[in-house]
Design an enzyme around this catalytic site. Structure first.
Site, mmCIF file in Angstrom:
data_model
loop_
_atom_site.group_PDB
_atom_site.id
_atom_site.type_symbol
_atom_site.label_atom_id
_atom_site.label_comp_id
_atom_site.label_asym_id
_atom_site.label_seq_id
_atom_site.Cartn_x
_atom_site.Cartn_y
_atom_site.Cartn_z
ATOM 1 N N ARG A 206 38.575 47.376 47.192
ATOM 2 C CA ARG A 206 37.201 47.105 47.582
ATOM 3 C C ARG A 206 37.197 46.154 48.775
ATOM 4 O O ARG A 206 38.123 45.366 48.950
ATOM 5 C CB ARG A 206 36.426 46.474 46.420
ATOM 6 N N ARG A 335 37.307 53.026 51.199
ATOM 7 C CA ARG A 335 37.650 53.212 49.782
ATOM 8 C C ARG A 335 37.271 54.621 49.326
ATOM 9 O O ARG A 335 38.037 55.282 48.623
ATOM 10 C CB ARG A 335 36.926 52.141 48.956
ATOM 11 N N HIS A 358 39.194 51.388 38.231
ATOM 12 C CA HIS A 358 38.144 51.884 37.349
ATOM 13 C C HIS A 358 38.732 52.176 35.975
ATOM 14 O O HIS A 358 39.829 52.715 35.881
ATOM 15 C CB HIS A 358 37.528 53.172 37.893
ATOM 16 N N TYR A 368 45.475 48.790 30.936
ATOM 17 C CA TYR A 368 45.119 47.478 31.452
ATOM 18 C C TYR A 368 45.123 46.419 30.364
ATOM 19 O O TYR A 368 45.291 45.230 30.651
ATOM 20 C CB TYR A 368 43.743 47.533 32.143
#
Length: 393
Positions: A206, A335, A358, A368
């Protein structure tokens, strides 16, 4: 002079000027002075209605005067209700309030504001504002009134009773084709934003993550130790590099969500751009001397301070213009371009979700949750295949 009982209060209504005034005695204040609540109108009936509403508000603990306006409520929220928000966020909300909310509704007394007022105001804007902007200005109004409610300035938040209408489509986000991406990379070579563009396009970070990237989060792989080490300690004479995307140019300095924290291996093109950028920045640091402010930022101004998002946008538009693509592009579309190029190359959506931070599947969430610093290499390998090694010496 007529006397009536409203709730537990005795009220009087009497002629005054070209209308009538109604008054309720509230006893004496701490200073010994008599306190009276007054309302004025053209007729006795309207005065009585106003006194009834005033008593209901009084019994509910509402303390605002009848003259307290939407403008005052919005300004109070802007000055007191945005603590802890970033300067950019406060500036954006103030612009939305001063451009759309206050001109449209600011003169209305807050206690007189009705859902119909809000409906009509939003409908007037629906034909010329994007749906996203409509939601934002509606949110400003709702949040301002919510704060007024919390401070007993009004009974209801009528803005929360209204549904935001659909506005115009707005400008859709675009993605560069492979050929356009090549042109942008070429045009960026003479820009101080070169490494920024390369990193953004080839890793999908980002824009706020790129602006917050620090040199100690650019790491090199040391085969003998089987670990990553910051380039600030081991330099750039290595074969494999990665970036820790753990920070963002947001309030608090954290990434957009917890799941956005990720570690991405760099394509060779990006590693080379960062190597050259590091050298150029060292020259700027020497030139700035004592004026240099060392924030350890990879991308910064000529004196080391954080980059402003609007300055980045202007510099990027110069690059796209030089690339023959015009100026209707924004850095965030690098992006989008990354995602598009990955998809065109057949990279699975689950992998793309990992790369851009995401959490779109339960598998991604599990990855994650259990891996604090996952190093994702698929993006680097794909970009190496697309852009090749011919750009490096």
């Amino acid at each position: 002079m007529a006397k009536i009982l409203i709730g537990k209060y005795e009220a009087t209504i009497y002629p005054e000027g070209d209308g009538f005034t109604g008054a309720i005695s509230l006893g004496f204040g701490p200073d010994g002075k008599r306190q009276r609540l007054k309302r004025k109108a053209k007729t006795k009936a309207v005065v009585k209605d106003k006194l009834i509403k005033a008593v209901k508000a009084l019994e509910a603990g509402v303390t605002a005067s009848e003259t307290y306006t939407v403008r005052e409520a919005v300004n109070d929220w802007l000055s007191k209700g945005l603590k802890g928000r970033s300067e950019n966020t406060v500036t954006k909300l103030r612009i939305l309030a001063e451009t759309h909310v206050i001109p449209g509704l600011g003169k209305i007394k807050l206690q007189h504001l009705r859902a119909d007022h809000v409906d009509e105001w939003l409908d007037q804007h629906a034909s010329r504002l994007a749906t996203t902007t409509l939601r934002e200005i509606h949110s400003v109004l709702k949040r301002a009134i919510r704060q007024a409610q919390a401070r007993d300035m009004v009974l209801r938040n009528v803005a929360a009773l209204v549904t935001t209408p659909t506005g115009t489509d707005g400008r859709p986000s675009k993605a560069l084709t492979r050929q356009q991406a090549e042109a942008v990379l070429k045009a960026a070579e003479v820009s101080e934003l070169h490494a920024y563009v390369v990193i953004s396009l080839t890793t999908g970070v980002r824009t706020e993550e790129a602006r917050a990237l620090r040199w100690d989060h650019v790491v090199a792989w040391i085969p003998s130790l089987k670990t990553w080490h910051p380039v600030t300690e081991v330099g750039f004479k290595h074969k494999k590099f990665a970036i820790y995307v753990w920070r963002a140019d947001r309030e608090g300095g954290d990434t957009k969500t917890r799941k956005s924290r990720r570690t991405l291996e760099l394509p060779k093109l990006a590693a080379q751009a960062l190597r050259q950028h590091h050298t150029r920045q060292a020259v700027l640091k020497l030139k700035a001397g004592e004026a240099w402010q060392d924030h350890q930022l990879v991308f910064c101004t000529s004196v080391g301070t954080p980059l402003n998002a609007s300055n980045v946008r202007r510099a990027f538009r110069k690059i796209t213009k030089r690339a023959g693509l015009g100026t209707a592009w924004s850095p965030r579309e690098l992006r989008h371009s990354f995602v598009s190029i990955m998809s065109d190359q057949g990279v699975p959506i689950e992998t793309i979700a990992d790369l851009v931070g995401h959490a779109s599947t339960s598998v991604t969430e599990a990855v994650y949750r259990h891996q604090l610093r996952p190093v994702i290499t698929k993006g680097a390998h794909t970009m190496n295949t697309i852009f090749g090694d011919s750009r490096h010496g």
